[in-house]
Design a protein around this motif. Sequence first.
Motif, PDB file in Angstrom:
ATOM      1  N   LEU A  74     -49.075 -42.363  41.437  1.00 24.47           N
ATOM      2  CA  LEU A  74     -48.332 -43.334  40.441  1.00 24.47           C
ATOM      3  C   LEU A  74     -49.587 -44.505  39.991  1.00 24.47           C
TER       4      LEU A  74
ATOM      5  N   THR B 289     -50.485 -44.580  27.981  1.00 21.41           N
ATOM      6  CA  THR B 289     -50.045 -44.029  29.174  1.00 21.41           C
ATOM      7  C   THR B 289     -50.469 -42.503  29.128  1.00 21.41           C
TER       8      THR B 289
ATOM      9  N   GLU C  75     -47.852 -39.886  36.031  1.00 17.92           N
ATOM     10  CA  GLU C  75     -47.107 -41.224  35.477  1.00 17.92           C
ATOM     11  C   GLU C  75     -47.951 -42.276  35.408  1.00 17.92           C
TER      12      GLU C  75
ATOM     13  N   ARG D 170     -48.014 -46.480  34.440  1.00 22.64           N
ATOM     14  CA  ARG D 170     -47.229 -47.676  33.830  1.00 22.64           C
ATOM     15  C   ARG D 170     -47.999 -48.677  33.579  1.00 22.64           C
TER      16      ARG D 170
ATOM     17  N   ARG E 134     -37.893 -45.072  38.307  1.00 19.51           N
ATOM     18  CA  ARG E 134     -38.404 -44.180  39.097  1.00 19.51           C
ATOM     19  C   ARG E 134     -37.825 -44.250  40.439  1.00 19.51           C
TER      20      ARG E 134
END
Length: 639
Positions: free
Chosen positions: A544, A561, A580, A582, A631
């Motif tokens: 992540l 992203t 992913e 962020r 998430r």
Amino acid sequence: MSEIIYDRYTEAVAAWRRDPEGWWARAAEGISWDRPWERVFDPERGAYGQWYAGGQLNTAYNCLDRHVEAGRGSQAALIWDSPLAGRQVRFTYSELRDRVARLAGALAGLGVGHGDRVVIYMPMVPEAAIAMLACARLGAVHSVVFGGFGAPELASRIADAAPKVVISASCGLEPGRIVAYKPLLDAAIALSPHKPDACLILQRPALRAEFVAGRDHDFEAVEAAAAPHAPVPIPATDPLYILFTSGTTGRPKGIVRDAGGHAVALMQSMRMIYGVDAGDVFWAASDVGWVVGHSYIVYAPLLAGCTTIMYEGKPVGTPDAGAFWRVAAEHRVRVLFTAPTAIRAIKQQDPDAAQMRRYDMSRLEALFLAGERCDPPTAIWAAEQLGKPVVDHWWQTETGWPITAGFRGFGLTAPKPGAGGRPSPGYDVQALDDSGQVLPRGQSGNLAIRLPLPPGCAPTLWQNEEGFRTAYLADFPGWYRTGDAGVIDADGDVWVMGRTDDIINVAGHRLSTGAMEEVLAAHQDVAECAVVGAKDALKGQTPLGLVVLKTGVNRPPEDITAELVALVRERIGPVAAFKEARIVPRLPKTRSGKILRASIRRLADGEPPNPPPTIDDPAALDEVRAAIADRLPGTDRGA
Ligand code: COA
Ligand code: AMP
């Protein structure tokens, strides 16, 4: 009964402790030597000493020729089973030896000799094993690069290994797509400051590659035209291969495997740990690009005279969740070895194991798991459905064979779901506190192995002895630091609970979050970033990424992203499973500016972040929580 079983393991450990050199000298009798060693262990050599100094052997001879000479020529050595290609091919020991000898001749014709490097970038085809063994036959050093890595990762390995020849294939097969390897290879060679003299390309029917004139040669044509080459004995302390693996920095570490200790340790592990012998069928459902593939698809089963299975497929989807059971039944597999993630994938799709019941599993005796800690529910499910022992065992690229395990050779299998078993004879494993003091049983700490490491473990890093000392030996003098944290319980079972560094395990694949951070940081709009491994129900962990944008950037966040995800896929490879990223206004840090990655990881796992008192501004953690809210466990996505 259990007392007797326990005694045999305890006796073996006691025998090794009483006389380590005697123990390893006896183990070495399982190997054919061209010249006997002068010293079983020479403490003066290398970073912590070296095994079988003065001895000479050839690993490919030990894997192939000696079995043919002993009458196993017509036994299957390797069975290639590819649901993706729709093919199965069986090679006897004689056939495999002949192909390896001819490819060795072809490589020699291209100028490859003892000590020269050859990079192998191939999918799960038998030619990958043939290429590895052909290098071993010549005393050349192979460096296999996993097919799921992208061109820049391949380039850095080509640059470090400086190979004379690269062996590759036109393509790999993944469910639903053909992965063109050749353009990745061409791009990698263009990126690398070192250029190989030649490339051997296996043309697969699914996609044929364009050749670069003068540099690229057709694998099959070159092999067919070559004369067989005899095995070249090499010093036991010379490298057999280099395998690059993720380290604590973005730059992968070139793990060196020396020839003699490797052959002895692997040969011994087959009987002692897996409980298999010559003539048995052994299947490691992994990839030749990883250490499990090196040790237990190619070298160990062949050293032991077993039949090894090479499987080009997945646990699910090729075509269904019964694939592993089909292969095990069809090829009469006695012991199966895979990663827990594969079992989780099967369990997810076939919770009642209906697919398993379609096949005759009576020949399978045990399932071994490694690559990541096996969560107890998965271990229990597999043991119940199979009705066979499920053995989690712990090891690393650096060690090349299991540090801890259950030992079928001693009648002992690991009974505790969640534990990694007991130390293999040869490994003195302890939990240390941060100052290097041995902790009492039951206390969690840094798992370390008292030096010297046993045969088969890395003696050094490729052309970087200082890096080896710094990475593994410097923190706890007299010990090898594994980088794993864990606890040894009152029975002596070792529980490995996770890494103490930035390495994460994604579907059993070892990856560096540091390397991913380097990629994110290279994006034009990114000011700062952090990548952590967050829990994932299927893959164990997935990366992540959190990024802080440079001031003034006002492009749509979803564009940025998406670019970041694409960038990691291109630079590191699809295997990173980086899906992913962020955007956050800032990253939580200590007052001295250290990013609080552990707190971010705990947040991502839905746990209290437990920041240290030195946190600069706790509100930064709330901002991260808000950015990843969808998430988190308990939400639709994170449930
Ligand atoms: N060449 C090219 N691409 C590859 C590749 C290879 N050799 N191996 C994997 N990839 C790609 C996959 O196609 C996938 O790409 P995608 O993002 O386009 O789907 C990506 O890398 C991730 O692959 P993988 O880790 O295999 O995940 P998956 O989602 O395809 O499958 C599992 C999930 C659990 C079935 C799978 O991870 C698995 O079987 N893992 C076993 C791992 C293992 O054997 N580890 C070795 C240690 S013992
Ligand atoms: P690799 O070098 O790719 O084999 O990865 C080695 C790392 O994977 C180890 O340092 C552990 O972090 C993890 N690992 C491998 N096997 C196990 C296991 N059985 N239990 C816990 N962790 C494991």
